[in-house]
Motif scaffolding. Structure first.
Motif, short mmCIF file in Angstrom:
data_model
loop_
_atom_site.label_atom_id
_atom_site.label_comp_id
_atom_site.label_asym_id
_atom_site.label_seq_id
_atom_site.Cartn_x
_atom_site.Cartn_y
_atom_site.Cartn_z
N THR A 419 0.84 -1.21 0.00
CA THR A 419 0.00 0.00 0.00
C THR A 419 0.87 1.25 0.00
O THR A 419 0.59 2.22 -0.72
CB THR A 419 -0.93 0.00 1.23
OG1 THR A 419 -1.75 -1.16 1.22
CG2 THR A 419 -1.81 1.24 1.25
N MET A 420 1.94 1.23 0.80
CA MET A 420 2.84 2.38 0.85
C MET A 420 3.53 2.59 -0.50
O MET A 420 3.72 3.73 -0.95
CB MET A 420 3.88 2.18 1.96
CG MET A 420 3.28 2.16 3.36
SD MET A 420 4.48 1.73 4.65
CE MET A 420 5.52 3.21 4.64
N LEU A 423 1.06 4.12 -2.91
CA LEU A 423 0.89 5.55 -2.62
C LEU A 423 2.16 6.35 -2.88
O LEU A 423 2.13 7.58 -2.88
CB LEU A 423 0.47 5.74 -1.15
CG LEU A 423 -0.88 5.15 -0.73
CD1 LEU A 423 -1.06 5.23 0.78
CD2 LEU A 423 -2.02 5.85 -1.45
N ASP A 425 4.75 6.67 -0.96
CA ASP A 425 4.90 7.50 0.22
C ASP A 425 5.42 6.64 1.37
O ASP A 425 4.92 5.54 1.60
CB ASP A 425 3.54 8.11 0.59
CG ASP A 425 3.64 9.17 1.69
OD1 ASP A 425 4.74 9.37 2.21
OD2 ASP A 425 2.60 9.78 2.01
N SER A 427 5.80 7.96 4.52
CA SER A 427 5.50 8.70 5.74
C SER A 427 4.68 7.85 6.71
O SER A 427 4.17 6.78 6.36
CB SER A 427 4.71 9.97 5.42
OG SER A 427 3.43 9.65 4.93
N ASP A 429 1.77 8.59 7.81
CA ASP A 429 0.38 8.58 7.34
C ASP A 429 0.16 7.45 6.34
O ASP A 429 -0.87 6.77 6.37
CB ASP A 429 0.04 9.93 6.69
CG ASP A 429 -0.06 11.05 7.71
OD1 ASP A 429 -0.28 10.73 8.90
OD2 ASP A 429 0.10 12.22 7.33
N ALA A 430 1.12 7.26 5.43
CA ALA A 430 1.01 6.18 4.45
C ALA A 430 1.08 4.82 5.14
O ALA A 430 0.35 3.89 4.77
CB ALA A 430 2.11 6.31 3.41
N ILE A 433 -2.27 3.97 6.60
CA ILE A 433 -3.20 3.45 5.60
C ILE A 433 -2.88 1.98 5.29
O ILE A 433 -3.78 1.14 5.18
CB ILE A 433 -3.14 4.31 4.32
CG1 ILE A 433 -3.61 5.74 4.61
CG2 ILE A 433 -4.00 3.68 3.21
CD1 ILE A 433 -3.39 6.70 3.46
#
Length: 463
Positions: A419-420, A423, A425, A427, A429-430, A433
């Motif tokens: 998933t990271m 995205l 990303d 971070s 936040d990533a 998720i």
């Protein structure tokens, strides 16, 4: 054999084997959060440090499948003394390891002993007690073996705060020495010895089969499923495991008897206990990422958050064991997976502001579900087997737990990291998720476990 052992001696033997199991599990959980100081001491990177865990897992995976042969071939006392001696020698070497290769070798020696201890503990306990009492005594085993991972991370966090990582080994060493002394003085043989042929080709197939699968899946989290050596490792594991299983059906006295799966009760019970163990390991890893990487809390704080649930799991195990003896395992499995599914479903909505006490309470729901399922269904599966197949049943159950844990952990970590990557990303936040996505998959697996629980037949023992 069983009739010659008094109740007091039987209780003493159970206490000894549970002490051996406790010290081996405690050792495994202590070292899980000690990687950063070890990396700093020996100037190694994270991938090298990860091998301290991976090599332990691989050695366990290689040793556990042949414990059924070892239990039949050698006396319980001699086997337990050998296993504990290996574990203690490994602990001693680890405590004074001057460099990384020596520490890695120490972990191999430790794991060689620990891989024998757990299946041997289950076989001895199940042999000592009649079917109608096994749930209660396995519940007590769950209390002891559940207490070790409950206190391990918190104890390790405290030791690392005030001392060095070597004190983790110093802590385990005297306990292991005391248990060896108890085994030497008080241990009795409770399972009959059988003349068995040692089939070297089976050992080779088993080593490459289980070892290949465990290595492949354990490396997925760091390098991904598309890595060529992960794919090669899994391919070698699958082919070797197929050859191993096929050979066992041809041998008059197999190293590991796969005919245990002819019992539907054993098969379903084992699948469910493997699934719940895998969900437990996967959840702990995801929560560690969440607490330490997303919320930026310490390893000690992580241990404290998980501690109430882990303690609940330990203390509820004797209760669920008694319930199993009276009513059977179907109701426990249904309630257990319902509790786990509820908590995992709520974890799908984690945020950076989710109160920590909610995280702890939800993990307590998962721990309660594990207490309802793990030991009771392991006992249900063993009760479905004749006595001569029990060592094979415990070896199969223990091996599949390790493989299942590696597979599900790889799946969940891959879902998070994938998933990271999607995205683009890295971070916090990533990662959050990605953790949510992984918990979606974990929830689906728990729902499958709940559905499979309905296939367990009702077995009221008091009727």
């Amino acid at each position: 054999m069983q009739q010659t052992i008094t109740n007091s001696k039987r209780t003493l033997i159970v206490a000894i084997v549970l002490s051996a199991a406790f010290v081996s599990i405690l050792n495994q959980t202590l070292l899980m959060i000690a990687m950063p100081p070890i990396m700093a001491d020996f100037q190694i990177d994270a991938s090298a440090a990860q091998w301290l865990t991976t090599i332990y897992l691989l050695t366990n995976g290689i040793l556990i499948p042949i414990t059924a042969y070892l239990i039949g071939r050698f006396s319980n006392r001699a086997l337990l003394l050998t296993a504990l001696s290996l574990f203690t020698v490994g602990t001693l070497i680890g405590a004074f390891a001057p460099n990384y290769p020596v520490l890695l070798g120490a972990r191999v020696i430790q794991a060689a002993g620990a891989g024998i201890i757990m299946p041997l503990m289950q076989t001895i306990i199940l042999t000592l007690y009649p079917k109608e009492q096994r749930g209660s005594v396995m519940g007590i085993a769950g209390l002891v073996t559940g207490f070790a991972p409950a206190v391990g991370p918190t104890l390790a966090g405290w030791l690392l705060t005030y001392f060095t990582w070597r004190h983790l080994f110093y802590t385990v060493l005297p306990v292991a020495l005391v248990v060896i002394l108890l085994v030497f003085v008080f241990m009795k043989n409770v399972t009959p010895k059988q003349e068995r042929q040692f089939d070297m080709l089976s050992i080779v197939y088993s080593t490459f089969g289980w070892g290949g699968l465990l290595y492949g899946f354990s490396m997925v989290g760091s390098v991904g499923f598309t890595s060529w050596y992960v794919l090669i490792s899994l391919a070698v594991g699958i082919v070797a495991l197929f050859m191993f299983i096929r050979r066992q059906f041809k041998l008059p006295t197999p190293i590991l008897e796969f005919r245990v799966f002819q019992s539907k009760v054993f098969t379903i019970s084992t699948l469910l206990s493997v699934l719940v163990y895998a969900l437990m390991i996967g959840t702990q890893i995801l929560l560690t990422f969440y607490v330490q990487n997303v919320r930026e809390l310490s390893a000690l704080q992580t241990g404290i958050i998980l501690l109430p649930g882990a303690l609940l799991m330990g203390f509820m195990s004797p209760v669920t064991g008694k319930i199993f003896d009276k009513f059977g395992g179907r109701g426990l499995a249904l309630y257990g997976f319902t509790s786990i599914t509820f908590a995992l479903a709520v974890y799908m909505f984690l945020s950076v502001t989710t109160p920590i006490w909610i995280i702890a309470i939800l993990f307590a729901f998962i721990s309660l579900g594990i207490a309802m399922i793990m030991m009771p269904l392991t006992t249900a599966g063993m009760n479905a087997l004749p006595g001569h197949l029990m060592p094979h049943g415990t070896a199969v159950n223990s091996t599949l737990r390790m493989v299942g844990g590696a597979i599900v952990t790889a799946l969940l970590v891959t879902a998070m990291s994938g998933t990271m990557s999607y995205l683009d990303d890295v971070s916090a936040d990533a990662m959050l998720i990605g953790i949510r996505v992984a918990f979606v998959i974990a929830t689906i697996l728990s729902v499958l476990g709940l559905a499979l629980s309905f296939m367990l037949k009702e077995n009221k023992r008091n009727s």
